[in-house]
Scaffold this active site. Sequence first.
Site, short mmCIF file in Angstrom:
data_model
loop_
_atom_site.label_atom_id
_atom_site.label_comp_id
_atom_site.label_asym_id
_atom_site.label_seq_id
_atom_site.Cartn_x
_atom_site.Cartn_y
_atom_site.Cartn_z
N CYS A 1 0.85 -1.20 0.00
CA CYS A 1 0.00 0.00 0.00
C CYS A 1 0.88 1.25 0.00
O CYS A 1 2.11 1.16 0.08
CB CYS A 1 -0.92 0.00 1.22
SG CYS A 1 -0.04 0.12 2.79
N ASP B 1 17.13 26.60 -29.54
CA ASP B 1 15.94 26.53 -28.67
C ASP B 1 16.27 26.01 -27.26
O ASP B 1 15.39 25.98 -26.40
CB ASP B 1 14.89 25.59 -29.29
CG ASP B 1 14.42 26.07 -30.65
OD1 ASP B 1 14.21 27.28 -30.80
OD2 ASP B 1 14.27 25.23 -31.56
N CYS C 1 3.43 1.67 2.72
CA CYS C 1 4.70 0.95 2.51
C CYS C 1 5.67 1.82 1.72
O CYS C 1 6.86 1.89 2.02
CB CYS C 1 4.46 -0.36 1.77
SG CYS C 1 3.41 -1.55 2.61
N ASP D 1 13.30 22.33 -31.73
CA ASP D 1 14.09 21.17 -32.16
C ASP D 1 15.58 21.45 -32.30
O ASP D 1 16.36 20.53 -32.55
CB ASP D 1 13.56 20.66 -33.52
CG ASP D 1 13.95 21.57 -34.68
OD1 ASP D 1 13.99 22.81 -34.45
OD2 ASP D 1 14.20 21.06 -35.78
N ASP E 1 8.61 27.11 -31.93
CA ASP E 1 9.63 27.52 -32.89
C ASP E 1 9.03 27.32 -34.28
O ASP E 1 8.04 26.59 -34.43
CB ASP E 1 10.88 26.66 -32.69
CG ASP E 1 11.95 26.93 -33.72
OD1 ASP E 1 12.20 28.12 -33.99
OD2 ASP E 1 12.51 25.97 -34.27
#
Length: 795
Positions: A98, A693, A101, A689, A505
């Site tokens: 649970c 950036d 734990c 990409d 971008d």
Amino acid sequence: MSDKIACDHCHLEFSKDVMIEDDGHYFCCNGCQGVYHLLTDEGLDSFYDKAKNVKLAPPTLQYEDSSNFDAPAFYDKFVKINSDGFSEVSLIIEGIHCSACVWLNEKALHKMDGVVEANINFTNNKAHIVWADDIVKLSEIIDMIRAIGYNAFPYDASLQEAHANKVRKDYYLRMAVAIFAAMNVMWIAVAQYAGYFTGISQEMKTILNIAEGTLATPVLFYSGWVFFRGAYYGLRNKVVNMDLLVATGALLTYVYSVYITVMERGEAYFDSVSMIITFVLIGKFLEVLSKKSAADTLDVIGKHLPSEVKVLQNGKIESIKLEDISVGDIVVVSSGERVLIDGEILKGEGSFDESNLTGESEPIYKKVDDKVISGTISIDADVQYKATKDFEHSTLSNLVTLLESAINKKPKIEQLANKLSEHFSTTILALSFLTFLVWWLWPHDFETALMVGISVIIIACPCALGLATPVATLVGLSLGAKKGILFKEAAQLETMAKADVLVVDKTGTLTHGKPEVVKENIFQKFDSTLLYSLVKTSKHPVAQGVKKFVQTDNEILFDEYMQIPAKGIVARVNGSLMLGGNYKLMQDNGIESDFESDKTLFYFAIDKNIVAVYELEDKIKDGAKELIDTLNVKGIATVMLTGDHQKSALYVSEQVGISQVHFELTPEEKLAFIDKLHKDEKVVVMVGDGVNDVLALAKADIGIVMGSGSDIAIDVGDVVLLNDSLMSLLDSFKIAKTTFRLIKQNFAISLVYNGITIPLAMAGLIIPLVAAISMSVSSLLVVGNSMRIKMKWNK
């Protein structure tokens, strides 16, 4: 190739410097060393003659002694050193039932000096631990886990199925005993209930009680042992968990029933004892199966990895270890085989299935000079290709690593659930005792008061609360993985679901990122080899487009060479200055031009004279306008930030429907814009990409990177879109919002369930048997609700 030798017992290969040397023999760990001496001392060393070419699984006992976790061979295989110099390992922790734990293990580990991070996922019991090895050893961490009543062993996707089968087998056996006994107890209970209404002698009632008690005893103490064990270790560590609730409720009912049977008065409840344990155990087992189903998608790639790859050496095809592959090796892949190393095709052609990575079902045809990506499958291609990465840095290895680490960072809402469930069981025990006292003093008889108090204990379910978030996030992560969307952390699902602004971008994001030269404007004759050499090593899409246009077989080595992000390239050769890039680069070097075009422009200057301008056009990606329109409807504003010039930026923005555009920006200016949005308290998602950036991606709340982007952008990004599709970008928003909605639904189910059933139990309207069924149903409702979304998306 690394210097590796085989262990004299298991024959697995490791670096010689991490092996244990023993009288001319080499062993990967103390376990193998011990088994070797055991066999040889007993005169059974002929075993090794028969198994000399067989690679054995390392003996299980090697992990019984925690000091083996510090063995160099163990570190070589399972431990990684991160960029901060800390050690990292993934462990499976046995015995977690649970959220209490999970909380106990994390709390105990965080208290240890040298432990930097310890995150445990409730859905698959996987722990990700980061520690300073010079302060604390891994063996000490394992000892701590064992000291609080749990066990740990290294996570290995290829061995995980065997462990899962072991866990299921244990549940099967305990359930078989519980179900067999409970069914027979219920037959006896039918006779008791019939006697209750028609009249039954005390002597016969006692005999039936003894029969029920005999059957209920193995159910309680064998089938229910998992709850007693969990309760014991919880109390030992001052934690009240779900196991204590189940164990207390069942044990009190059993003890009271034994008392009734011995004293021959009142009603015994052995049937309730059997059914409490049986139903809760069945519920836990179904929960285990459901959690495993949700986690399977994340393990499926790593689980079936071959350990060897075929390479061409000295004209012969040989099999070598994956980790022994070096950049430049010639790898051979036949039809039907999985590509395990990234590379570039030298010979052969055919179709490849990239659906595992991108989610796209259509095969991709590849030929000489095309790139092959690790993790894809050759459908009909027999090719030879040059390895461009080793396995550790391959797409497949990075993918497996990302999937393994994705579920470690807990969302804020899960941390809230954990805080609530941390004190949940203690509160329930207090309420149960208070209910018992009120009913007993009301006044009611002791038996009624006890049964009502026990019902309160049993019906309360902290598990549903603990499962609400991790099961939902696991479903979200697996949905993303199937569609080629990799979330590096589960917490990012919650953040992305709350997004206010999407910053995009232009080149490579809204457009294909592969601009092509549509017009060449020459103002002064020059050697095209100069321009080709200048742009050859640049990864910027515009430079790549120019490179493709001016392709030559010759190349010049520059005396100086420097790439300037978001501007271009500066180089010197034989005293001449070469400039290639956008107009901003020209202006920085004192060069002016009145050349105009609505296309993307690449200027080439020699000694501060513009000798050529190349006009490039980049097609807009399918679905770009649909993406922007959908996000606008969802209330997410879209902003374009680009380093390109005004006319090109405005042309693309008009086509896709973005009203807010900022152009000719440097990486620092993009970063400043993200900062401004943060000051306005906006949750920002940035998608890009390229290298230009990186700063903005790192600063945004969520950085999304196209899979074709630069390596550094992919490293910095939080989410990777493997198939470069804008529909994947839209799907990532949908998955995040669906997952967060699912978390809130599960949270509500748990709170509403406990809010309704606990008062009903306190009012005496629910008997322990019904309480046990309800407790299991609540957890299954949470898991079932999560799996419902998964099935809906898979249609």
